[in-house]
Design a protein around this motif. Structure first.
Motif, short mmCIF file in Angstrom:
data_model
loop_
_atom_site.label_atom_id
_atom_site.label_comp_id
_atom_site.label_asym_id
_atom_site.label_seq_id
_atom_site.Cartn_x
_atom_site.Cartn_y
_atom_site.Cartn_z
N LYS B 49 0.90 -1.27 0.02
CA LYS B 49 -0.11 0.23 0.03
C LYS B 49 0.88 1.30 0.10
N THR B 50 1.83 1.33 1.02
CA THR B 50 2.56 2.62 0.99
C THR B 50 3.45 2.63 -0.25
N THR B 51 3.93 1.71 -0.65
CA THR B 51 4.85 1.61 -1.83
C THR B 51 3.83 2.45 -2.98
N LEU B 164 -2.93 9.87 1.39
CA LEU B 164 -3.18 9.92 2.99
C LEU B 164 -2.73 8.55 3.45
N ASP B 165 -1.35 8.17 4.19
CA ASP B 165 -0.79 7.04 4.57
C ASP B 165 -1.24 6.51 6.14
N GLU B 166 -2.17 5.94 6.29
CA GLU B 166 -2.49 5.73 7.61
C GLU B 166 -2.68 6.92 8.52
N PRO B 167 -3.21 8.12 8.01
CA PRO B 167 -3.16 9.17 9.01
C PRO B 167 -3.63 8.87 10.18
MG LIG Z 1 2.62 1.19 4.84
#
Ligand SMILES: [Mg+2]
Ligand SMILES: Nc1ncnc2c1ncn2[C@@H]1O[C@H](COP(=O)(O)OP(=O)(O)OP(=O)(O)O)[C@@H](O)[C@H]1O
Lengths: 307, 369
Positions: B49-51, B164-167
């Protein structure tokens, strides 16, 4: 007593500070007071101190001389002020150049892969394993008229069939500057590295994300966040450069005399401890003033410790 | 202008591993995120996901494939030239700047006039309910407030897309629930496309217009929350989103969107809706949500109806969770407590014989992977 030790943080602090306190009072405060007392004395003909209260040593440093030509009883001799000025400007130049050299290197090390980082730091520290004086001697070998650098250039010139007059590098202000930079570079690299290393990658990414190109990221994020390291490094470099005499002694000879040399000669050659003490105190006060204004502007680099 | 705010076109991202190999963080991913959409990427830890998000932001470049933002292929465009902004999981606030300066940073980079900067920063801080905090430093704020600063800093630039990355990852449950609603409301008000990364399925279901469920660098299913929950296309998705009962068997027939699966352990055929790709003869998973099973004391139907024994029950207020043993299969059933009773017998008891009905229209037949 034990209960107090367990519960009272301030008391714990006091106990822990005692060894250092003894050391500091015995080896710093008391000698400093002695130096001050001696500086107001007069030199006896056989090189001993006659205690008293006279300001003539200070007057002499500030250039008020009684050994005048053309019959005047008092005149201005800039000799010692020149020495002080030279020391100040050398310390300033050294610090600026060391910052300019240390910053990119520290940045490179801080941004390199963690596995290689330790190797690089190790390489920065390796020269410190050798004695300070020996490192300066090494520079003498390099810079001498018959030294390595001239040798190599001469050899190349010879191969090309050119005539080569060896460069006069040693016993110049430049030689002293090079020696100082070399000696004090690690003391700038380490604190700058420490503060750069603390800046986390997401901060750079956030800056880029918000539209900052690498240059503006550097100016607005990297530089301000690493200032504590620069300040700490400056203090670690500027103060010792102001006082050291070995580098200028070996690489500057009679050409480049700094306050450090002046003080050393008063104690060892001229055998005038009263003048030497006065010069020491002046050096100290001067350094304190510069450091004071500098830290008032930039802080003490305390964030490097507290962060 | 393109209909899509962001497109990932068959994107691959490989990272070298310390052991000298290569890891596929993202493996042939294609996504089309529509303008103004609240789009979530959902998946367990390490699924990429983050990538994926970082490739949209420009912090990483795809090994293969292309990221297209608003119709423009990004190639190796650096982050500072992309019309997207990111809210980082760690917030990444500038500690040496005040809240105001943090939020103003992005506008200054765009050379926005001073008066306009003041105006927009003020509005942005209002929007995240931080007006009056402008002079504080990030360290002087609570976690939730810092999170809001990070949000304000990103939306002040009115980007086309907000990443938004796991904000909300670092916030406690109550605050997280509040912020979920606020974020959703904010997104609707601003009309900005949100690409939201989370591993919290409930969060994704509550907030998203569409969800991409990811696993091991691949997108397994993309759809609305209802589609993902009601028609998972494989066992992984059914299992990852919500709770499901699974039975395994061989597909006997497929017809008109319905299939029949023979389940050896029950020695019976189960009918259900086809969800995803299956064909006759394959092994398939039969999936049914616990709240969709009917419990009764008598057999009611002769299709999809099985006798079992209650092995345990848990009263949780609104529901009773009943576990039923059907020939060695443990089936979860959530019975809504529709009547108010103090009699324990009203809530099923251990050892009781019951019949389970899996209505074919509530039962899904899907690939067993
Ligand atoms: Mg991540
Ligand atoms: N810079 C990197 N170098 C090497 N491998 C990486 C790098 N970044 C990510 N990976 C690997 O790629 C895979 C996907 O990582 P990613 O961070 O995208 O996962 P994620 O879905 O965001 O997980 P999480 O929910 O834990 O944040 C993981 O296996 C991870 O180890």
């Amino acid at each position: 007593m034990l209960k107090r030790l367990r519960e009272n943080k301030a008391f714990q602090g006091t106990i822990l500070a005692i060894p250092t306190l003894i050391f500091m009072v015995g080896l710093l405060i008391i000698p400093l007071i002695l130096t001050a007392i001696i500086s107001f004395g007069t030199r006896s003909p056989d090189g001993n101190v006659i205690y008293g209260f006279s300001l003539h040593n200070y007057a002499r440093i500030f250039g008020i001389s009684s050994e005048c030509q053309n019959g005047k009883s008092i005149c201005f001799d800039p000799l010692y002020m020149q020495i002080l000025g030279r020391s100040l400007s050398l310390a300033f130049n050294t610090t600026v150049l060391v910052i300019l050299m240390a910053y990119p290197l520290s940045y490179f090390i801080a941004r390199s892969h963690p596995r290689r980082r330790n190797t690089f730091l190790f390489m920065v520290l390796v020269p410190l394993w050798t004695n300070f004086v020996i490192r300066v001697y090494a520079w003498m070998m390099l810079l001498r008229t018959q030294g390595v650098i001239n040798g190599v250039i001469g050899w190349v010139a010879g191969l090309l069939g050119l005539h080569f007059v060896p460069l006069e590098m040693i016993y110049t202000p430049g030689a002293v500057l090079v020696g100082m930079i070399y000696e004090f570079l690690p003391f700038m690299i380490l604190p700058i590295f420490t503060s750069l290393e603390k800046i986390e990658t997401p901060l750079y990414e956030a800056a880029a994300d918000l539209g900052a190109n690498p240059f503006r990221t550097f100016l607005r994020v990297t530089l301000p966040l690493s200032m504590p390291g620069v300040v700490a490094g400056t203090i670690l470099v500027f103060i010792p450069v102001m006082g050291t005499f070995i580098v200028s002694d070996l690489l500057g000879g009679k050409q480049v005399i700094l306050v450090g040399n002046l003080i050393q000669r008063q104690f060892l050659d001229a055998r005038d401890p009263t003048f030497g003490s006065a010069a020491s105190l002046i050096l100290m006060v001067m350094t304190l003033i510069v450091t004071y204004f500098y830290t008032r502007k930039f802080g003490f680099g305390e964030e490097i410790i507290s962060a | 202008m393109s209909e899509f705010a962001v497109e990932l076109q068959d994107v691959i991202k490989q990272f070298p591993t310390p052991e000298g190999g290569q890891v596929f963080a993202v493996n042939h991913v294609s996504m089309q995120i529509k303008n103004g959409e609240f789009f979530s990427m959902l998946g367990s830890s390490g699924c990429g996901k983050t990538t994926s998000l970082r490739m949209i932001a420009g912090f990483e470049w795809p090994t293969e494939g292309e990221v297209v933002i608003a119709g423009t292929p990004q190639g190796h465009t650096p982050p500072f030239k992309r019309p997207v902004n990111t809210v980082f999981q760690s917030y990444a606030l500038f500690q040496h700047m005040t809240v105001f300066q943090n939020v103003a940073f992005g506008l200054e980079m765009d050379h926005v006039a001073k008066s306009e900067v003041n105006d927009r920063v003020g509005k942005s801080l209002d929007m995240v309910q931080l007006s009056g905090m402008g002079k504080r430093f990030p360290k002087q704020l609570s976690g939730g407030q810092q999170q809001r600063v990070a949000l304000a800093r990103a939306i002040v630039k009115t980007p086309k897309v907000l990443l938004l990355d796991e904000p909300l990852g670092a916030l406690d449950l109550k605050l997280r629930k509040e912020m979920q609603l606020e974020l959703k409301a904010l997104q609707q008000r601003l009309g900005i496309t949100f690409v939201y990364v989370t591993h919290d399925q409930e969060e994704a279901l509550t907030m998203s217009d569409r969800i991409a469920v990811m696993s091991f660098g691949k997108v397994l299913q993309m759809g609305t929350p209802v589609e993902i929950y009601e028609r998972p296309n494989c066992k992984f998705v059914a299992d990852f989103i919500g709770t499901s009962n699974f039975l395994h068997g061989t597909v006997k027939s497929v017809e008109n969107g319905k299939a029949s699966v023979y389940i050896q352990e029950l020695d019976a055929e189960v009918m259900g809706l086809v969800s995803g790709d299956i064909s006759v003869g394959e092994t398939a998973a039969v999936s049914i949500r616990p709240e969709k099973i009917r419990l009764s004391e008598q057999s009611a139907f002769n299709q999809n109806c099985f006798e079992g024994v209650v092995s345990s029950t848990t009263y949780i207020g609104s529901d009773t969770h009943v576990y039923v043993n059907v020939k060695g299969n443990r089936i979860k059933v959530w019975e809504q407590n529709k009547i108010s009773s103090l009699d324990p017998k009203a809530y099923y008891s251990v050892g009781q014989k019951v019949w389970l009905t899996l209505f074919p229209e509530n039962t899904l037949i899907m690939a067993d992977k």
